[in-house]
Design a protein around this motif. Structure first.
Motif, PDB file in Angstrom:
ATOM      1  N   VAL A 119       0.841  -1.196   0.000  1.00 54.16           N
ATOM      2  CA  VAL A 119       0.000   0.000   0.000  1.00 54.16           C
ATOM      3  C   VAL A 119       0.881   1.252   0.000  1.00 54.16           C
ATOM      4  CG1 VAL A 119      -1.743   1.302   1.278  1.00 54.16           C
ATOM      5  CG2 VAL A 119      -1.909  -1.197   1.125  1.00 54.16           C
ATOM      6  N   GLY A 120       2.007   1.201   0.732  1.00 51.45           N
ATOM      7  CA  GLY A 120       2.923   2.329   0.747  1.00 51.45           C
ATOM      8  C   GLY A 120       3.523   2.617  -0.615  1.00 51.45           C
ATOM      9  N   ALA A 121       3.639   1.572  -1.453  1.00 52.32           N
ATOM     10  CA  ALA A 121       4.172   1.731  -2.808  1.00 52.32           C
ATOM     11  C   ALA A 121       3.088   2.120  -3.805  1.00 52.32           C
ATOM     12  CB  ALA A 121       4.859   0.446  -3.260  1.00 52.32           C
ATOM     13  N   GLY A 122       1.860   2.366  -3.294  1.00 49.76           N
ATOM     14  CA  GLY A 122       0.775   2.790  -4.178  1.00 49.76           C
ATOM     15  C   GLY A 122      -0.048   1.655  -4.759  1.00 49.76           C
ATOM     16  N   ARG A 123       0.208   0.418  -4.280  1.00 48.31           N
ATOM     17  CA  ARG A 123      -0.548  -0.735  -4.764  1.00 48.31           C
ATOM     18  C   ARG A 123      -1.754  -1.023  -3.864  1.00 48.31           C
ATOM     19  NH1 ARG A 123       0.638  -0.652  -9.770  1.00 48.31           N
ATOM     20  NH2 ARG A 123       2.881  -0.490 -10.111  1.00 48.31           N
ATOM     21  N   GLN A 124      -2.603  -1.955  -4.319  1.00 45.68           N
ATOM     22  CA  GLN A 124      -3.805  -2.313  -3.562  1.00 45.68           C
ATOM     23  C   GLN A 124      -3.835  -3.817  -3.320  1.00 45.68           C
ATOM     24  OE1 GLN A 124      -6.112   0.169  -6.539  1.00 45.68           O
ATOM     25  NE2 GLN A 124      -7.538   0.236  -4.806  1.00 45.68           N
ATOM     26  N   VAL A 125      -4.601  -4.215  -2.292  1.00 45.68           N
ATOM     27  CA  VAL A 125      -4.544  -5.594  -1.808  1.00 45.68           C
ATOM     28  C   VAL A 125      -5.962  -6.112  -1.544  1.00 45.68           C
ATOM     29  CG1 VAL A 125      -3.636  -7.115  -0.003  1.00 45.68           C
ATOM     30  CG2 VAL A 125      -2.314  -5.099  -0.721  1.00 45.68           C
ATOM     31  N   TYR A 126      -6.180  -7.401  -1.882  1.00 45.72           N
ATOM     32  CA  TYR A 126      -7.400  -8.116  -1.478  1.00 45.72           C
ATOM     33  C   TYR A 126      -7.057  -9.059  -0.325  1.00 45.72           C
ATOM     34  CZ  TYR A 126      -9.305  -7.118  -6.201  1.00 45.72           C
ATOM     35  OH  TYR A 126      -9.754  -6.530  -7.352  1.00 45.72           O
ATOM     36  N   TRP A 127      -7.988  -9.188   0.620  1.00 45.82           N
ATOM     37  CA  TRP A 127      -7.879 -10.205   1.681  1.00 45.82           C
ATOM     38  C   TRP A 127      -9.219 -10.941   1.715  1.00 45.82           C
ATOM     39  CZ3 TRP A 127      -3.886 -10.422   5.765  1.00 45.82           C
ATOM     40  CH2 TRP A 127      -4.118 -11.450   6.688  1.00 45.82           C
ATOM     41  N   VAL A 128      -9.208 -12.220   1.360  1.00 47.39           N
ATOM     42  CA  VAL A 128     -10.455 -12.982   1.228  1.00 47.39           C
ATOM     43  C   VAL A 128     -10.620 -13.939   2.403  1.00 47.39           C
ATOM     44  CG1 VAL A 128     -11.731 -14.637  -0.192  1.00 47.39           C
ATOM     45  CG2 VAL A 128     -10.406 -12.822  -1.286  1.00 47.39           C
ATOM     46  N   CYS A 129     -11.806 -13.905   3.018  1.00 49.63           N
ATOM     47  CA  CYS A 129     -12.152 -14.789   4.139  1.00 49.63           C
ATOM     48  C   CYS A 129     -13.295 -15.714   3.713  1.00 49.63           C
ATOM     49  CB  CYS A 129     -12.613 -13.979   5.356  1.00 49.63           C
ATOM     50  SG  CYS A 129     -11.405 -12.775   5.922  1.00 49.63           S
TER      51      CYS A 129
ATOM     52  N   GLU B 230     -18.830 -14.718  12.522  1.00 49.38           N
ATOM     53  CA  GLU B 230     -18.299 -15.844  13.281  1.00 49.38           C
ATOM     54  C   GLU B 230     -19.303 -16.992  13.315  1.00 49.38           C
ATOM     55  OE1 GLU B 230     -16.138 -16.674  17.555  1.00 49.38           O
ATOM     56  OE2 GLU B 230     -17.005 -14.717  17.121  1.00 49.38           O
ATOM     57  N   SER B 231     -18.783 -18.173  13.158  1.00 51.13           N
ATOM     58  CA  SER B 231     -19.622 -19.365  13.171  1.00 51.13           C
ATOM     59  C   SER B 231     -19.142 -20.295  14.273  1.00 51.13           C
ATOM     60  CB  SER B 231     -19.539 -20.080  11.820  1.00 51.13           C
ATOM     61  OG  SER B 231     -20.066 -21.389  11.910  1.00 51.13           O
ATOM     62  N   GLU B 232     -20.085 -20.822  15.054  1.00 46.37           N
ATOM     63  CA  GLU B 232     -19.703 -21.783  16.076  1.00 46.37           C
ATOM     64  C   GLU B 232     -19.337 -23.122  15.460  1.00 46.37           C
ATOM     65  OE1 GLU B 232     -22.818 -22.058  18.888  1.00 46.37           O
ATOM     66  OE2 GLU B 232     -22.684 -19.975  19.551  1.00 46.37           O
TER      67      GLU B 232
ATOM     68  N   THR C   6     -12.017  -9.878  10.747  1.00 47.64           N
ATOM     69  CA  THR C   6     -10.740  -9.631  10.074  1.00 47.64           C
ATOM     70  C   THR C   6     -10.630  -8.177   9.643  1.00 47.64           C
ATOM     71  OG1 THR C   6     -10.672 -11.920   9.297  1.00 47.64           O
ATOM     72  CG2 THR C   6      -9.270 -10.347   8.148  1.00 47.64           C
ATOM     73  N   HIS C   7     -11.731  -7.605   9.177  1.00 45.72           N
ATOM     74  CA  HIS C   7     -11.733  -6.200   8.778  1.00 45.72           C
ATOM     75  C   HIS C   7     -11.339  -5.312   9.960  1.00 45.72           C
ATOM     76  CE1 HIS C   7     -13.978  -2.310   8.379  1.00 45.72           C
ATOM     77  NE2 HIS C   7     -13.289  -2.299   7.253  1.00 45.72           N
ATOM     78  N   GLN C   8     -11.902  -5.624  11.128  1.00 45.62           N
ATOM     79  CA  GLN C   8     -11.590  -4.828  12.321  1.00 45.62           C
ATOM     80  C   GLN C   8     -10.120  -4.996  12.715  1.00 45.62           C
ATOM     81  OE1 GLN C   8     -14.285  -5.443  15.554  1.00 45.62           O
ATOM     82  NE2 GLN C   8     -13.038  -4.319  17.033  1.00 45.62           N
ATOM     83  N   GLU C   9      -9.625  -6.233  12.704  1.00 46.13           N
ATOM     84  CA  GLU C   9      -8.232  -6.494  13.087  1.00 46.13           C
ATOM     85  C   GLU C   9      -7.255  -5.785  12.148  1.00 46.13           C
ATOM     86  OE1 GLU C   9      -7.768 -10.687  13.075  1.00 46.13           O
ATOM     87  OE2 GLU C   9      -9.273 -11.025  14.648  1.00 46.13           O
ATOM     88  N   LEU C  10      -7.502  -5.882  10.835  1.00 42.03           N
ATOM     89  CA  LEU C  10      -6.582  -5.272   9.880  1.00 42.03           C
ATOM     90  C   LEU C  10      -6.661  -3.747   9.919  1.00 42.03           C
ATOM     91  CD1 LEU C  10      -6.998  -7.754   6.881  1.00 42.03           C
ATOM     92  CD2 LEU C  10      -5.029  -7.525   8.413  1.00 42.03           C
ATOM     93  N   SER C  11      -7.833  -3.219  10.206  1.00 46.05           N
ATOM     94  CA  SER C  11      -7.967  -1.753  10.339  1.00 46.05           C
ATOM     95  C   SER C  11      -7.107  -1.246  11.493  1.00 46.05           C
ATOM     96  CB  SER C  11      -9.432  -1.367  10.565  1.00 46.05           C
ATOM     97  OG  SER C  11     -10.221  -1.737   9.452  1.00 46.05           O
TER      98      SER C  11
END
Length: 716
Positions: free
Chosen positions: A499-509, A514-516, A526-531
């Motif tokens: 991201v610092g180099a101006g690129r973009q990233v996908y993170w797929v879950c 949450e599932s028991e 994951t969105h909250q953790e990465l934020s």
């Protein structure tokens, strides 16, 4: 078993004969039969065992090997309910050679009485050793007065509320009652289907011979030949099934060839719409694209309906081929519809086609319409009006395109993208909807899951297949890395650098929340953790439960470049095209299918920058990956070639699952194996046209026996 008689066709297909069917009554067992698709006697006769149990012999207790499943018989010498360490019924069974304890952790008081001291019993189960001698846990127990059966006991595939005993009786009754006249002419007898008995007798296996044997095989038969389906009885069934499949495909093609379709010839000269589109494109078509464009143009110019599958790897350029086919259709004065399985994919197509075609169509007083489920009422009404009066030359949308209120003025071509994502019922609804003024539109189905040639010839014998086997120049190879999820912190650092180099990233879950039931990372957490881990980076969230407007806003932010990281479920699997995205992270990659992993990987590497796909895997409590998951991840790491991926996926999953049962309802193969039964498949391909031409009545009977009401699925 209660039945009802319906006078139409019997299982052999004779018009006017009585066909016995399972009565749709309120009994849970009968409802379970129907749930399994066992509505006719022939369905039950073709419901073959998963495995067999040997109840034909008694094993002396002292001779029973530990770990073996055996049947023993003896007299009860002890029967008591023990309370420690847990409540259980312990019965001691004695024969002349020794004794065995039968332990039941779940039992009724009546069991204590029926297995009382002095009663003679038979018990079948797995022998276990131990400090106290031989044991069986929860064996199957019955009285010892009955005669031993003469054949192996079948164990059938079943569902809840359908006991094996009930199913065995139903199958036996149906097999005795069903008419099974031979439908294979003597001249077309399959190869090598003969008895090999000890007295040298040899004669062809009949269908009844084969079914009777497979439901009740003799105890001396080689179990290996039953389990690997190499026994002549299995060969007979597989031959019949393959012949039915080839007959159905060939009959569907011939039926379609008799229908009329609009003749759509490309206009000539620079004013032709397809020539204008080619001139306006910022890239040149590949040789493979030119080839398939010509194949499609030839079909559109014919008076019979095109039914063609266009397959190509991720990013091979199928959309522009579809756009050129649409141009030919529109130039001829007809409309074209393009249907995609998700709104995101439909929006991607719409954006591309608007950019390519809207300026060209505007000069002709026509345009492109957009039709999805979540549209505002006013916008939808305007689109429906444009479709009905023909102003909309091209209609792009989701399954909303096939809704009842959508009426086309002159629909000449239907394009179905990612056709395997639509159910058979949806594709049938589209086909029926498209009938117009006695003519049937041409159909072009697209798939980014390439089908190996042998499979295409067999499962898509009713289709013509065009393949784009070349990627456009300039596509950057994608580096694929397998990384354990214990190293997730390293991946977060890599994202920050990208991201610092101006690129973009996908993170797929794999999950939204949450599932028991499944301990998998979920998109919202994951969105909250990465934020939190990436301050200063705009992190977006995308999943299928979000409102359409919100999803669209998130994708616009990502496509604009303002959003550095997009956390998503597999909603981005197909169609999303952001050239600036250079890193794809797939969490719990071991849970995804091979085709899905390849599709997700194809979201990066669409620009000039070096791109990578990281497959984060978890070994769970066992500390190791399962064999199938390991094979999938290995294939992803070793090749980017979609055709090689498809070949390995076929090897791992087998044809039926690989094709998703042709999504589903087509007469797929329950018994035959396309990879292992090539000899029988070659015979079926040669026999099918001969049978249709020389023995049409037998062909009809054969199809009715094997397909029943499923033959309509071939028209999808």
């Amino acid at each position: 078993m209660p039945t009802t008689r319906r006078f139409s066709q019997d299982p052999a297909g004779r018009p006017g004969a009585a066909q016995t069917t399972v009565k749709a009554a309120s009994s849970p067992a009968r409802q379970a039969l129907l749930k399994l698709g066992l509505a006719r006697d022939i369905d039950l006769a073709l419901h073959l065992p998963l495995r067999y149990e040997d109840e034909t012999r008694i094993t002396p207790i002292a001779s029973a090997r530990e770990g073996a499943s055996v049947q023993i018989e003896g007299v009860v010498t002890g029967s008591q309910v023990q309370l420690h360490p847990r409540r259980q019924l312990v019965v001691t069974l004695q024969d002349a050679s020794g004794s065995c304890e039968l332990r039941f952790f779940s039992f009724y008081p009546s069991h204590h009485k029926t297995m009382g001291v002095g009663v003679r019993l038979r018990a079948r189960g797995e022998i276990r050793g131990g400090f106290w001698g031989r044991q069986m846990l929860h064996p199957v127990v019955k009285g010892a007065s009955a005669e031993l059966p003469a054949a192996l006991t079948p164990v059938y595939p079943t569902v809840a509320q359908l006991p094996q005993a009930y199913l065995r009786r139903a199958v036996a009754t149906a097999l005795a009652r069903v008419a099974l006249p031979e439908t294979l002419p003597a001249e077309l007898a399959p190869p090598a289907l003969v008895f090999d008995s000890q007295n040298g007798l040899q004669r062809p296996w009949g269908l009844r011979d084969a079914l009777t044997f497979l439901h009740h095989p003799a105890p001396d038969v080689a179990l290996a030949a039953l389990e690997d389906r190499s026994h002549p009885a299995w060969q007979r069934l597989k031959a019949e099934e393959l012949l039915a499949q080839q007959l159905s495909q060939l009959a569907a093609r011939r039926e379609r060839d008799q229908l009329a379709a609009p003749v759509l010839r490309p206009a000539a000269g620079a004013a032709a719409l397809h020539e204008q589109l080619l001139a306006a494109l910022p890239f040149q078509l590949t040789a493979a694209q030119h080839r398939v464009v010509e194949e499609i143009a030839r079909d559109l110019a014919a008076s019979r309906p095109m039914h063609r599958l266009l397959q190509g790897d991720v990013g091979s350029g199928k959309t522009v081929v579809a756009a050129l086919a649409a141009c030919v259709c529109i130039d001829a004065g007809w409309q074209c519809a393009l249907m995609a399985p998700t709104e995101i994919l439909a929006e991607q197509h719409f954006a591309k086609l608007i950019g390519w075609l809207q300026p060209l169509l505007a000069d002709r007083g026509r345009g492109v319409a957009w039709l999805v489920g979540g549209q505002r009422k006013r916008e939808r009404a305007a689109m429906l009006e444009a479709i009905a009066d023909g102003t909309a030359a091209l209609v792009v949308g989701t399954h909303a395109v096939i809704q009842e209120q959508v009426q086309f003025a002159r629909l000449g071509l239907a394009v179905i993208d990612e056709q395997h994502r639509f159910g058979v019922a949806q594709r049938l609804a589209l086909r029926k909807k498209l009938l117009h003024l006695g003519q049937e539109p041409h159909m072009l189905m697209m798939s980014a899951t390439p089908i190996p040639r042998t499979l295409a010839m067999s499962y898509y014998a009713d289709l013509d297949v065009s393949t784009i086997d070349e990627l456009p120049p300039g596509r950057t190879p994608i580096v694929t890395k397998l990384i354990a999820d214990s190293r997730k912190d390293e991946i977060v650092e890599r994202i920050a650098a990208q991201v610092g180099a101006g690129r973009q990233v996908y993170w797929v879950c794999p999950l939204i929340e949450e599932s028991e039931a499944l301990d998998l990372s979920n998109a919202t957490a994951t969105h909250q953790e990465l934020s939190e881990a990436l301050p200063g980076v705009q992190v977006g969230l995308l999943h299928s439960r979000m409102p359409a407007a919100e999803k669209k806003a998130v994708m616009e932010e990502f496509k604009s470049g303002r959003m550095g990281l997009l956390v998503s479920t597999t909603v981005i699997e197909v169609g999303v095209d952001v050239p600036n995205a250079s890193l794809m992270v797939i969490e719990h990659a071991e849970r995804f299918g091979l085709s899905q992993l390849h599709q997700l990987r194809g979201r990066v590497g669409r620009g000039a920058a070096a791109s990578a796909c990281v497959l984060l895997y978890s070994t769970g409590d066992s500390g190791r990956l399962g064999e199938t998951a390991r094979e999938r991840l290995k294939a992803m790491a070793e090749t980017n070639d979609g055709f090689e991926i498809a070949r390995r996926d076929l090897d791992i999953r087998g044809p039926g699952e690989f094709l998703g049962a042709r999504q589903s309802g087509d007469a797929l193969l329950r018994f035959a194996d396309l990879a292992g039964d090539t000899g029988l498949l070659d015979w079926a391909r040669e026999a099918a046209p001969i049978m249709l031409e020389r023995h049409p009545e037998l062909a009809a009977q054969h199809l009715e026996r094997w397909l029943g009401g499923k033959s309509d699925y071939l028209k999808a």
